[in-house]
Every structure is written in structure tokens, then in C-alpha cells.
Write an enzyme that holds these catalytic residues in place. Sequence first.
Site, PDB file in Angstrom:
ATOM      1  N   ASP A   9       0.691  -1.171  -0.091  1.00 30.02           N
ATOM      2  CA  ASP A   9      -0.043   0.018   0.070  1.00 30.02           C
ATOM      3  C   ASP A   9       0.930   1.398  -0.103  1.00 30.02           C
ATOM      4  OD1 ASP A   9      -2.617   1.484   0.153  1.00 30.02           O
ATOM      5  OD2 ASP A   9      -1.825   2.085   2.184  1.00 30.02           O
ATOM      6  N   SER A  10       0.358   2.345  -0.442  1.00 26.20           N
ATOM      7  CA  SER A  10       1.048   3.568  -0.252  1.00 26.20           C
ATOM      8  C   SER A  10       1.376   3.894   1.087  1.00 26.20           C
ATOM      9  CB  SER A  10       0.046   4.676  -0.822  1.00 26.20           C
ATOM     10  OG  SER A  10      -1.012   4.797  -0.591  1.00 26.20           O
ATOM     11  N   TYR A  41      -0.587   8.526  -2.417  1.00 25.45           N
ATOM     12  CA  TYR A  41      -0.601   8.292  -4.154  1.00 25.45           C
ATOM     13  C   TYR A  41      -1.695   8.952  -4.822  1.00 25.45           C
ATOM     14  CZ  TYR A  41       2.919   4.538  -3.897  1.00 25.45           C
ATOM     15  OH  TYR A  41       4.195   4.047  -3.581  1.00 25.45           O
ATOM     16  N   GLY A  42      -2.940   9.130  -4.045  1.00 21.94           N
ATOM     17  CA  GLY A  42      -4.243   9.442  -4.571  1.00 21.94           C
ATOM     18  C   GLY A  42      -3.976  10.724  -5.592  1.00 21.94           C
ATOM     19  N   CYS A  72      -3.779  -1.093  -2.425  1.00 21.35           N
ATOM     20  CA  CYS A  72      -4.028   0.271  -2.549  1.00 21.35           C
ATOM     21  C   CYS A  72      -4.981   0.412  -3.780  1.00 21.35           C
ATOM     22  CB  CYS A  72      -2.595   1.077  -2.682  1.00 21.35           C
ATOM     23  SG  CYS A  72      -2.883   2.732  -3.325  1.00 21.35           S
ATOM     24  N   ASN A  73      -6.154   1.009  -3.545  1.00 23.02           N
ATOM     25  CA  ASN A  73      -6.916   1.340  -4.872  1.00 23.02           C
ATOM     26  C   ASN A  73      -6.284   2.282  -5.878  1.00 23.02           C
ATOM     27  OD1 ASN A  73      -9.991   0.644  -4.403  1.00 23.02           O
ATOM     28  ND2 ASN A  73      -9.126   0.844  -2.403  1.00 23.02           N
ATOM     29  N   THR A  74      -5.574   3.314  -5.400  1.00 25.13           N
ATOM     30  CA  THR A  74      -5.009   4.045  -6.592  1.00 25.13           C
ATOM     31  C   THR A  74      -3.862   3.326  -7.456  1.00 25.13           C
ATOM     32  OG1 THR A  74      -5.138   5.755  -4.858  1.00 25.13           O
ATOM     33  CG2 THR A  74      -3.692   6.285  -6.628  1.00 25.13           C
ATOM     34  N   GLU A 157      -5.572  10.061   8.267  1.00 24.05           N
ATOM     35  CA  GLU A 157      -4.175   9.659   8.734  1.00 24.05           C
ATOM     36  C   GLU A 157      -3.805  10.471   9.977  1.00 24.05           C
ATOM     37  OE1 GLU A 157      -0.961   9.071   6.496  1.00 24.05           O
ATOM     38  OE2 GLU A 157      -2.125   7.427   5.621  1.00 24.05           O
ATOM     39  N   CYS A 191     -11.305   2.906  -1.238  1.00 21.44           N
ATOM     40  CA  CYS A 191     -10.034   3.423  -0.775  1.00 21.44           C
ATOM     41  C   CYS A 191      -9.648   2.591   0.675  1.00 21.44           C
ATOM     42  CB  CYS A 191     -10.128   5.013  -0.459  1.00 21.44           C
ATOM     43  SG  CYS A 191      -8.408   5.687   0.546  1.00 21.44           S
ATOM     44  N   THR A 192      -8.444   2.316   0.666  1.00 22.02           N
ATOM     45  CA  THR A 192      -7.946   1.592   2.021  1.00 22.02           C
ATOM     46  C   THR A 192      -8.301   2.205   3.477  1.00 22.02           C
ATOM     47  OG1 THR A 192      -5.892   2.728   1.798  1.00 22.02           O
ATOM     48  CG2 THR A 192      -6.193   0.430   0.785  1.00 22.02           C
ATOM     49  N   HIS A 193      -8.479   3.495   3.328  1.00 21.63           N
ATOM     50  CA  HIS A 193      -8.483   4.288   4.556  1.00 21.63           C
ATOM     51  C   HIS A 193      -9.974   4.304   5.011  1.00 21.63           C
ATOM     52  CE1 HIS A 193      -4.528   5.583   3.672  1.00 21.63           C
ATOM     53  NE2 HIS A 193      -4.531   6.412   4.646  1.00 21.63           N
TER      54      HIS A 193
HETATM   55  N1  DGL Z   1      -4.207   3.799  -0.326  1.00 22.61           N
HETATM   56  C1  DGL Z   1      -4.832   4.735  -1.012  1.00 22.61           C
HETATM   57  C2  DGL Z   1      -6.100   4.093  -1.814  1.00 22.61           C
HETATM   58  O1  DGL Z   1      -6.605   3.078  -1.396  1.00 22.61           O
HETATM   59  C3  DGL Z   1      -5.204   6.050  -0.385  1.00 22.61           C
HETATM   60  C4  DGL Z   1      -4.185   6.593   0.330  1.00 22.61           C
HETATM   61  C5  DGL Z   1      -3.094   7.402  -0.855  1.00 22.61           C
HETATM   62  O2  DGL Z   1      -3.662   8.299  -1.269  1.00 22.61           O
HETATM   63  O3  DGL Z   1      -2.081   7.141  -1.077  1.00 22.61           O
HETATM   64  O4  DGL Z   1      -6.339   4.471  -2.677  1.00 22.61           O
END
Ligand code: DGL
Length: 272
Positions: A9-10, A41-42, A72-74, A157, A191-193
Amino acid sequence: MSGPIGVFDSGYGGLTVLKELEKTLPQYDYLYLGDNARTPYGTRSFEVVYEFTLQAVTELFNRGCHLVILACNTASAKALRNIQMNDLPQMAPEKRVLGVLRPSTEQLGHLSRTKHVGILATPGTVQSGSYTIELHKFFPELKVTEHACPMWVPLIENNRHDSFAGQLFLKEDLDSLLNEDPQIDTVALACTHYPLVKDYLTSIAPKNVQIIGQGEIVANSLKEYLDRHPDIENKCLKNGNISFLTTESATIFEEKASTFYDREIKAEKIKL
Ligand code: DGL
């Protein structure tokens, strides 16, 4: 030689996915890598997300992983396809990289009665249009509305999502999505968060709207994948060990990770 399942993940968010993987598949070893030094990363371009994700996958392969999950979705939206199509065949044709988009999109259309679904995600994921494209492969009749929530990752975060101001942002974005298409009855947290705000969103959403997290869907999908691919499954270590790598300070990672993962952990700092 066998190796752990890599989870990338990012930053911290992928820990919400790891938690579900552990619950559903506790027998495996996992190696988590958070690119905390370069998160988020988003808001980054396709090019950069691809470059960073490829570096992370290479690192996890070098550390013995045969299977890497992009939690990570992004990264799944912007880098996975390129890595699968162009890099893997040359770099490690016998290894596998999987993302979180496909498992979620395979399920979402089944969950909606109105066939109108909403996607809440980072600006990068929304900009890629990947959820709409993938969903239409499985459910061409589905009406998909995507909405970017640029404030949610920083709020979570910094542990401010439960504050009064934090909840205003959450409500504003959910309302915007539902106003755009009032027939939406299923909202995916892409999104993971976002699992960390799922309970709050459920409490403010209209009764006919369900809020869907990804972790459980991804874990069940990995279970099925491993059942269908014994060649990969045989190469996954099964001692139930979990290790953590971060590109930022290990001490900060160990402290902050507790927001996402309710257990004390030890992390190692690495360079990508
Ligand atoms: N992990 C990213 C996602 O799931 C969210 C955090 C980021 O923007 O890096 O899209």
C-alpha cells in the site's frame, strides 16, 4: 522456495485489508510494505504511481514473495494493468500481482437492487475511471457515479475523522454523491482508509443505502483465487507470520499503524 504473500500500500491504509486477509486466511505468512515516505498516491499522476508501484512489487519479489496484492486502490487503478501486461511477463512470468478493484467490482452489481451504485475514492482513483470501466464489464446495465474525497485520507491519517470538522467533510461528500444520483442504494468505499469511517457513514446514510467496505470482499476473493491456483498456493509460506516494511521511519510507522491495525507491531525501514 516458498515465500510470504506480499501486501503493498502507499502507506497505512492497506493494513485494513491485511487485517481481513489475516482473519480469513490466518495460515499464511504476509509481508506488508507501506510506501509511507511517498504517500499519498491518490493525487499523483499515472506515470508516478506506476513507477513507485513497480519498485514496490520488485522489492517484494526480491524478498521472496510469489504473490503480491496491491491493497491500494490508487495503485490498483493506475498501475496494475501495466505491471500485469508489460512487466510481469519479462520480469517474473511465474509470479502474480493482484489488485483490489476486480474483486470489488465483481460483487458490487449483485449487491444493488436499484442498479445504481456510488463509488467514494481518492481523486486519483476517480480520475482513472477504473471503477466504472471494470463495473461495466460485469454489469453493463449499472449506473455508476464516482465521487472524489480529497480530504478523507489526510483526515484519517491524522486521526481527525471523528472530530466535528472531520464529520462535516464526510457528510458533505456522501451527500454530494447521493444528490448526484438519488437512486443510489449501494455505496462502495473504494479506498483503503475508508473502512475507518464506515460506521459513521452508515449512521448518517439514508436507511435504504448500504455502505460497503472492501476488505472482506478482497479476502474472500483471495481465498477463492488460492483454491483455483494450487501452483501459486503451494509457494505461499504457511507459518502465520506477519512482517512489516516501511519507507519512512519504523518508529513512526509502529506508532501510527495502531489507528488501522489494533495490534502492536515491529517494522523495518527500507529504501525503494
Ligand atoms: N491507499 C490509497 C488508496 O486506497 C489511499 C492513500 C493514498 O492516497 O495514497 O487509494
